[in-house]
Design a protein around this motif. Structure first.
Motif, PDB file in Angstrom:
ATOM      1  N   GLU A  31      41.182  39.338  49.923  1.00  0.00           N
ATOM      2  CA  GLU A  31      41.809  38.511  48.898  1.00  0.00           C
ATOM      3  C   GLU A  31      40.708  37.912  48.014  1.00  0.00           C
ATOM      4  N   PRO A  32      40.777  38.082  46.698  1.00  0.00           N
ATOM      5  CA  PRO A  32      39.725  37.572  45.808  1.00  0.00           C
ATOM      6  C   PRO A  32      39.690  36.039  45.761  1.00  0.00           C
ATOM      7  N   GLN A  33      38.478  35.511  45.609  1.00  0.00           N
ATOM      8  CA  GLN A  33      38.290  34.071  45.488  1.00  0.00           C
ATOM      9  C   GLN A  33      37.417  33.790  44.271  1.00  0.00           C
ATOM     10  N   SER A  34      37.789  32.781  43.484  1.00  0.00           N
ATOM     11  CA  SER A  34      37.029  32.350  42.300  1.00  0.00           C
ATOM     12  C   SER A  34      36.808  33.480  41.307  1.00  0.00           C
ATOM     13  N   CYS A  35      37.797  34.336  41.131  1.00  0.00           N
ATOM     14  CA  CYS A  35      37.678  35.418  40.162  1.00  0.00           C
ATOM     15  C   CYS A  35      39.059  35.871  39.718  1.00  0.00           C
ATOM     16  N   THR A  36      39.075  36.692  38.676  1.00  0.00           N
ATOM     17  CA  THR A  36      40.316  37.258  38.172  1.00  0.00           C
ATOM     18  C   THR A  36      40.197  38.773  38.208  1.00  0.00           C
ATOM     19  N   LEU A  37      41.186  39.420  38.756  1.00  0.00           N
ATOM     20  CA  LEU A  37      41.174  40.875  38.808  1.00  0.00           C
ATOM     21  C   LEU A  37      41.760  41.454  37.530  1.00  0.00           C
TER      22      LEU A  37
END
Length: 134
Positions: free
Chosen positions: A1-7
């Motif tokens: 799960e991504p953290q502190s970013c935008t996919l």
């Protein structure tokens, strides 16, 4: 799960290849780096920078290119020194009736560039002044 970013639409995966388990930049501070952010904050910044420079200079070809770059960076300084010396030469030698001697370089004293002619000395000086820009 991504953290502190935008996919993004197509930027949702990244391939990471671990080549070895060495610590970056060198293993000198491996124990502090292994402690995480608190350990990393304890590393002296200047020493870490020196380790980074050592790592870079150990790469084949980088030493020679770095030395060349440092030498070429001094060309601007040499030209600036030359323009200061030219200004002093113009005021102390060319614009006076009885030209004296001026130190063009430490220990090197000179009078007119073309003996007996302030005008030709000025022309020679202008060629020397402009030629690095040609």
């Amino acid at each position: 799960e991504p953290q502190s970013c935008t996919l993004g639409r197509s930027l949702y995966t990244a391939r990471v290849k671990v080549i070895n388990a060495d610590v970056f930049p060198t293993s000198r501070y491996a124990d502090l780096i292994a402690q995480g952010p608190k350990g990393i904050d304890q590393i002296p910044k200047m020493n870490l920078m020196l380790e980074f420079l050592k790592m870079n200079l150990s790469i084949p070809g980088v030493q020679r290119k770095t030395a060349l770059h440092l030498a070429l960076d001094q060309v601007h300084n040499i030209y600036f020194y030359f323009t200061l010396t030219v200004t002093r030469y113009i005021t102390d030698v060319l614009f006076v009736e009885d030209p004296g001697h001026v130190a063009l370089l430490p220990g090197v004293h000179a009078s007119l560039l073309v003996p007996g002619s302030s005008e030709l000395s000025a022309v020679a000086l202008s060629v020397l002044y402009i030629s690095p820009m040609a």
